[in-house]
Design a protein around this motif. Sequence first.
Motif, PDB file in Angstrom:
ATOM      1  N   VAL A 139      40.072  40.183  34.501  1.00  0.00           N
ATOM      2  CA  VAL A 139      38.767  40.816  34.699  1.00  0.00           C
ATOM      3  C   VAL A 139      38.695  41.418  36.099  1.00  0.00           C
ATOM      4  N   ASP A 140      39.077  40.645  37.108  1.00  0.00           N
ATOM      5  CA  ASP A 140      39.023  41.143  38.480  1.00  0.00           C
ATOM      6  C   ASP A 140      39.974  42.322  38.677  1.00  0.00           C
ATOM      7  N   CYS A 141      41.164  42.256  38.104  1.00  0.00           N
ATOM      8  CA  CYS A 141      42.149  43.334  38.215  1.00  0.00           C
ATOM      9  C   CYS A 141      41.588  44.624  37.625  1.00  0.00           C
ATOM     10  N   GLY A 142      41.061  44.539  36.422  1.00  0.00           N
ATOM     11  CA  GLY A 142      40.489  45.721  35.786  1.00  0.00           C
ATOM     12  C   GLY A 142      39.359  46.312  36.599  1.00  0.00           C
ATOM     13  N   LEU A 160      35.163  32.266  35.547  1.00  0.00           N
ATOM     14  CA  LEU A 160      35.318  33.667  35.930  1.00  0.00           C
ATOM     15  C   LEU A 160      34.835  33.848  37.362  1.00  0.00           C
ATOM     16  N   ARG A 161      35.381  34.819  38.061  1.00  0.00           N
ATOM     17  CA  ARG A 161      34.942  35.135  39.420  1.00  0.00           C
ATOM     18  C   ARG A 161      33.879  36.221  39.405  1.00  0.00           C
ATOM     19  N   GLN A 162      33.961  37.121  38.425  1.00  0.00           N
ATOM     20  CA  GLN A 162      32.950  38.157  38.279  1.00  0.00           C
ATOM     21  C   GLN A 162      32.719  38.406  36.801  1.00  0.00           C
ATOM     22  N   LYS A 163      31.577  38.991  36.509  1.00  0.00           N
ATOM     23  CA  LYS A 163      31.181  39.200  35.123  1.00  0.00           C
ATOM     24  C   LYS A 163      31.957  40.376  34.514  1.00  0.00           C
ATOM     25  N   PRO A 164      32.558  40.162  33.344  1.00  0.00           N
ATOM     26  CA  PRO A 164      33.223  41.271  32.656  1.00  0.00           C
ATOM     27  C   PRO A 164      32.178  42.218  32.055  1.00  0.00           C
TER      28      PRO A 164
END
Length: 186
Positions: A139-142, A160-164
């Motif tokens: 998710v973070d990479c994208g 998760l670190r951030q929301k997808p």
Amino acid sequence: MTKRRAVFLDRDGTLNAPLVREGRPYPPATVVEFQLLPGVAEGCRQLHAAGYVLVVATNQPDVGRGTQPQAVVEAMHAHLRQLIPEIARIEVCYAPGRGVGHPDDRRRKPEPGMLTDAAQALGLDLAGSWMIGDRWRDVDCGARAACRTVFIDRGYDEPLRQKPDFTARTFTEAAGIVLAQSKAIS
């Protein structure tokens, strides 16, 4: 020249079944253990038919750690290409992770190097592309590559670190989200 859209795909837990121990996913150790998840081949065919370039982006740090031979990973990728011939490219980061900002880690997810390298090589439009994966790093990479993201929630013991942008339970559902969003845009 018009740039093409891509769907970047994590490998373990997204395309093939991971080995889950104590709530955490691990890659298969052999080609025999490498098994596609249900609906993956058909979902990839549908994404390809809709005009997406399919690119696998996978961290394989066990090679860098010396616990898995690179030849085994390459054999898995050859097998994956036989199962899903629509895959245009496989980007692999073998770096074991050396810490934030280390130059060897620019391609290691969550950093976007594998996606940006593939975009440059294949003439891809990152803003019109997607990243599908089952871990926070995907998710973070994208997001760092300016792609939209679909998180496949496998229920791992990992936040998760951030929301997808979207969440799915299966690859089939994730591919359906990308296809539905593509129709909504065009």
